[in-house]
Motif scaffolding. Sequence first.
Motif, short mmCIF file in Angstrom:
data_model
loop_
_atom_site.label_atom_id
_atom_site.label_comp_id
_atom_site.label_asym_id
_atom_site.label_seq_id
_atom_site.Cartn_x
_atom_site.Cartn_y
_atom_site.Cartn_z
N SER A 149 0.84 -1.19 0.00
CA SER A 149 0.00 0.00 0.00
C SER A 149 0.87 1.24 0.00
N LEU A 150 0.31 2.34 -0.48
CA LEU A 150 0.98 3.64 -0.42
C LEU A 150 0.77 4.26 0.96
N PRO A 151 1.60 5.25 1.35
CA PRO A 151 1.45 5.87 2.66
C PRO A 151 0.04 6.38 2.96
N GLY A 152 -0.67 6.86 1.94
CA GLY A 152 -2.04 7.35 2.15
C GLY A 152 -3.07 6.26 2.35
N GLY A 153 -2.67 5.01 2.15
CA GLY A 153 -3.58 3.89 2.37
C GLY A 153 -4.06 3.20 1.12
N ARG A 154 -3.82 3.81 -0.08
CA ARG A 154 -4.27 3.15 -1.31
C ARG A 154 -3.46 1.88 -1.56
#
Length: 227
Positions: free
Chosen positions: A15-20
Motif C-alpha cells: 500500500s501507499l502511505p495514504g492507504g491506497r
Amino acid sequence: MPDALPLSLSGLTKSLPGGRVLFQDLSLQVRPGEIVAVMGESGVGKSTLLNLIAGLDLADSGRIEISGQALDSLSDDVRTALRRDNIGFVFQAFHILPHLTLAQNVALPLVLAHAAQREALERADAMLARVGLGGRGGDFPAQVSGGELQRIALARALVHRPALLLADEPTGNLDPQTAERILDLFSTQVRESGAAAVMVTHSERAAAAADRILTLTSEGLVAAHAA
C-alpha cells in the motif's frame, strides 16, 4: 531436494502511505533462464514491485524468496549482501557514474563483493566485449551514446553472474532500432547466463521478447497474451 527458484513471490501486498492499495495477494515464480515481462498502467506499482523484489522497499505482507532465502527473515546487512551477490538491476535512468571509466562502472558489483581489482577489471572488459563494446573500457560515459550506456548498464548488471536480473523500462529512452538491439542482447545474455529476469515495460515490442507477459493490477499479476 530440487534447487530453489531464483525468484518466488507469494501473497505480496503493498500500500501507499495514504492507504491506497497498489496490489494484494501477488504471487510469481520465475525459473532460471526465463524472462517475465510485467506490464500495466502508469502508477499501478510496477517499479515498486521491482524495488520490493530487490529488497529496496518492504511489502506490507507476503513472502519474497531470492534463491530460496526469504528477504523478511534477513537482517539489513544480510539482505544487502544477498542483493549484491544475487541480483543485477538495470535501472531506467542507467545510473552510470560519470567520473568512472566504462570498465570501472561495469566492475562495480565485483568491487563491492571485494573481488581483486585486477580480476574485477578483467571480467568487466570481457563483459563489455560481450555487449559489443570491446576495447572501450578506458572510455568515460560522456564519450558514448544513449544506446551504448544501456549496454553498459546491462553489462554491469550481469558481470557478477546474478541468479536474478531486474530491468525497469530497459528500452524506454531508446529509438526503435537501438531498442531492438538491446532486447536481443538482453534475451541472449539472460539465456546464456541462466539468470531469471523480470522486466517492467510499457512497450509491447519489449514484452514480446519475454517468455511470459503478465499485467500488474490491484488484484495482483494476471496473464496477458503469450509471447
